[in-house]
Design an enzyme around this catalytic site. Structure first.
Site, PDB file in Angstrom:
ATOM      1  N   TRP A 144       0.851  -1.205   0.000  1.00  0.00           N
ATOM      2  CA  TRP A 144       0.000   0.000   0.000  1.00  0.00           C
ATOM      3  C   TRP A 144       0.872   1.234   0.000  1.00  0.00           C
ATOM      4  O   TRP A 144       2.071   1.132   0.294  1.00  0.00           O
ATOM      5  CB  TRP A 144      -0.940  -0.002   1.236  1.00  0.00           C
ATOM      6  N   ASP A 200       0.212  11.151  -0.197  1.00  0.00           N
ATOM      7  CA  ASP A 200      -0.854  12.148  -0.086  1.00  0.00           C
ATOM      8  C   ASP A 200      -2.171  11.478   0.303  1.00  0.00           C
ATOM      9  O   ASP A 200      -2.250  10.257   0.388  1.00  0.00           O
ATOM     10  CB  ASP A 200      -1.001  12.903  -1.414  1.00  0.00           C
ATOM     11  N   GLU A 203      -3.350   8.629  -1.671  1.00  0.00           N
ATOM     12  CA  GLU A 203      -2.570   7.394  -1.547  1.00  0.00           C
ATOM     13  C   GLU A 203      -1.726   7.093  -2.775  1.00  0.00           C
ATOM     14  O   GLU A 203      -1.471   5.939  -3.101  1.00  0.00           O
ATOM     15  CB  GLU A 203      -3.506   6.196  -1.280  1.00  0.00           C
ATOM     16  N   GLU A 204      -1.333   8.138  -3.491  1.00  0.00           N
ATOM     17  CA  GLU A 204      -0.652   7.923  -4.766  1.00  0.00           C
ATOM     18  C   GLU A 204       0.727   8.557  -4.852  1.00  0.00           C
ATOM     19  O   GLU A 204       1.630   7.974  -5.446  1.00  0.00           O
ATOM     20  CB  GLU A 204      -1.516   8.481  -5.915  1.00  0.00           C
ATOM     21  N   GLU A 426     -18.575   6.767  -4.145  1.00  0.00           N
ATOM     22  CA  GLU A 426     -17.386   7.613  -4.119  1.00  0.00           C
ATOM     23  C   GLU A 426     -17.392   8.584  -5.299  1.00  0.00           C
ATOM     24  O   GLU A 426     -17.132   9.768  -5.165  1.00  0.00           O
ATOM     25  CB  GLU A 426     -16.139   6.719  -4.183  1.00  0.00           C
TER      26      GLU A 426
END
Ligand code: NOJ
Ligand code: NOJ
Length: 579
Positions: A144, A200, A203-204, A426
């Site tokens: 992750w 960030d 999550e990237e 989302e």
């Protein structure tokens, strides 16, 4: 007949009706009246152990979404904290007194989660930065984007809001004995690690991130006040030093294009909902329209907002929408996750920022139109001049009405693309507005509730943003910062022809100060990955580019420059692809 068709279709377009036949206000009143109770129910459904969609979740654990495709049946520290900030605000502002046991459960669950060893470390070696856990409170051990250092700060912010309320109720022993140890772990983590590289909130991107920095700043400021109030004076001076350093660093995200660059890395435009979320989640009405803390009505935040909004005209569902009307916005224009779509929480954040701004303008009795914010206002009120407009003026009335209508028009977009039944996923499709990605995203529901709260004039308690000034010299402190170097391993994937070589140069001595002649040659031992490790100053923002040399000819990579901020210690590895 063919002439009538477009008119007929247009009437079915809510945004169109809302723009030309009557104001959005009625549409939005009706939408919130129906949707708010649905959002509250569906938000609570995703919280263990008794939520109807929370099967398997421990007490107080927030499931990001019950969706298994994509699989969101995990608990993220960020999502959970934002959801509980919403619940705590609702409870402490007297809007829903039934939420007390939910808050107690959240506190108990976070106390456990903090202690769970995980791939980011133990509670004392960095584990607090772990982004997500299994819903039975065990560690998630798969690959992750970790760590994500906004989580501890957001959790501290929610829990400090709760602690401050309990102090007003005279419950200081629970605050000192139960809450403070949890809060202090998070604050110590923020104080020691704010200057370290982080993924960030999406999550990237691994670099420094505006949202993360801003919520960290808020956490320490609130923490200082709480520590002072409950006699924990020993942390005050350390937190005060780092809060000043963070506030200093926060200013460096501003760019001359009139917006905040969301991340120091990542190679994107930097236009990102990250920044709008920052404005609403660090809103402090007591700070007025302060631009140093990026308050919703500050000229910086308004300039940034307009830039952000206009970056999403690329979506098909936005085509033909007038410049002064709300449109569908997402995370960032380069997004490709699920095809890169608008997100409900992003579009609602635009509205919320504007509702927050209206609260402050009315409270302070004036609006400042500066050179920086003039384009934002001119979009709604053509020809508006730079100046200060007191609430007694007709211009103040015109501007506040226009901003309210503009804010409502973003909610109208969300209303238009809310399916019957009121479920908020989302994302909603950029091509036809249909819900997509994870269904029933808990954060989407929280975003709806906070936008409605702001529209109704709900003011979150102050966190101490008032009257802060930026130190004249910035220390990039954190733990171990200052003076040292870190090993930076440049990796770039580049295909070359025989005899052609890849070099790197950039903004510091160690990268030959942008000299193509003295640029550093990379090794092709791992071709097509070219590599070199260089010692560069710690805690420093560095710009660079790769160049190719072939038969005496030099070819630079395309603009913009690449950029990162080195961590305070350790090593750093930019993984790049020639462009
Ligand atoms: C999952 C993350 O949660 C999401 O934010 C990201 O866009 C995708 N992975 C793709 O990296
Ligand atoms: C992906 C989002 O990018 C991230 O911000 C969020 O924490 C997770 N999904 C869970 O909702």
């Amino acid at each position: 007949m063919s002439v009538c068709v477009p008119i007929f279709l247009a009437v079915y377009n809510v945004a169109f009706v809302c723009a030309f036949l009557h104001s959005c206000s009625n549409t939005v009143d009706a939408y919130f009246a129906t949707e708010s109770p649905i959002a509250k129910d569906k938000l609570l459904a995703n919280i263990g152990r008794n939520g109807s969609e929370s099967s398997g979740a421990k007490s107080g654990i927030v499931i990001a979404s019950p969706s298994t495709n994509p699989n969101y049946v995990y608990t993220w520290t960020r999502d959970s904290a934002l959801v509980f900030q919403t619940i705590i605000d609702q409870y402490t502002l007297g809007l829903d007194t039934s939420l007390r046991s939910q808050i107690d459960n959240y506190v108990a669950a976070q106390k456990i989660i903090q202690q769970v060893s995980n791939p980011s470390g133990t509670v004392s070696t960095g584990g607090l930065g772990e982004p997500k856990f299994n819903i039975d409170e065990t560690a998630f051990t798969g690959a992750w984007g970790r760590p994500q250092r906004d989580g501890p700060a957001l959790r501290a912010n929610a829990l400090i809001t709760w602690a401050n309320f309990l102090l007003t109720q005279g419950n200081s022993s629970y605050v000192s004995v139960t809450l403070w140890p949890i809060i202090k772990l998070d604050l110590d983590y923020v104080s020691a690690n704010w200057n370290q590289t982080t993924f960030d909130l999406w999550e990237e991107v691994s670099s420094s991130s505006f949202f993360t920095t801003a919520v960290q700043h808020r956490a320490l400021r609130q923490g200082i006040a709480l520590a002072t109030a409950i006699g924990q004076a020993d942390v005050v001076s350390g937190y005060t030093t780092q809060a000043a350093n963070i506030l200093c660093f926060l200013q460096s995200y501003w760019n001359s294009g009139g917006y905040m660059t969301a991340n120091t890395g990542g190679g994107r435009s930097g236009k990102d909902a990250n920044t709008v979320l920052t404005s609403i989640h660090t809103f402090d009405a007591a700070a007025g329209c302060d631009s140093v803390t990026f308050q919703p009505c500050s000229d910086r935040a308004l300039s940034n907002l307009l830039t952000y909004i206009n970056a999403f005209r690329i979506y098909a569902i936005n085509s033909g929408i007038a410049a002064n009307q709300g449109l569908a916005t997402g995370r960032y224009p380069e997004d490709s996750y699920f095809g890169g779509n608008p997100w409900y929480l992003a579009t609602l954040a635009v509205a919320e920022q504007l509702y927050d701004a209206l609260i402050v303008w009315k409270q302070q009795g004036s609006i400042d139109v500066t050179a920086l914010s003039q384009p934002f206002f001119a979009n709604l009120s053509p020809g508006i001049a730079i100046g200060t407009y007191p609430s007694s003026s007709a211009t103040f009335t015109t501007l506040t009405a226009a901003v309210k209508e503009y804010a409502d028009s973003f909610v109208a977009v969300v209303a238009k693309y809310t399916p019957s039944g009121g479920g908020l996923s989302e994302q909603y499709s950029r091509s036809n507005g249909a819900p997509t990605s994870a269904a029933d995203l808990t954060w989407s529901y929280a975003a709806l509730l906070t936008a409605n709260g702001a529209r109704n004039g709900m003011v979150p308690t102050s966190w101490g943003a008032k009257g802060l000034t930026v130190p004249t010299t910035c220390q990039r402190g954190g733990s171990g910062g200052g003076g040292g170097t870190v090993a930076v391993s440049f990796n770039v994937q580049a295909t070359t022809v025989f005899g052609e070589n890849i070099y790197v140069t950039g903004s510091v001595d160690g990268l030959a100060n942008w000299s193509p002649d003295n640029a550093l040659l990379l090794s092709a031992d791992s071709y097509p990955i070219w590599k070199i490790t260089v010692n560069l100053p710690a805690s420093t923002s560095i710009q660079y580019k790769y160049i190719r040399k072939f038969n005496g000819a030099v070819t630079w990579e395309s603009d913009p420059n690449r950029q990162f901020t080195t961590p305070a210690s350790g090593s750093f590895t930019p993984n790049d692809v020639w462009r």
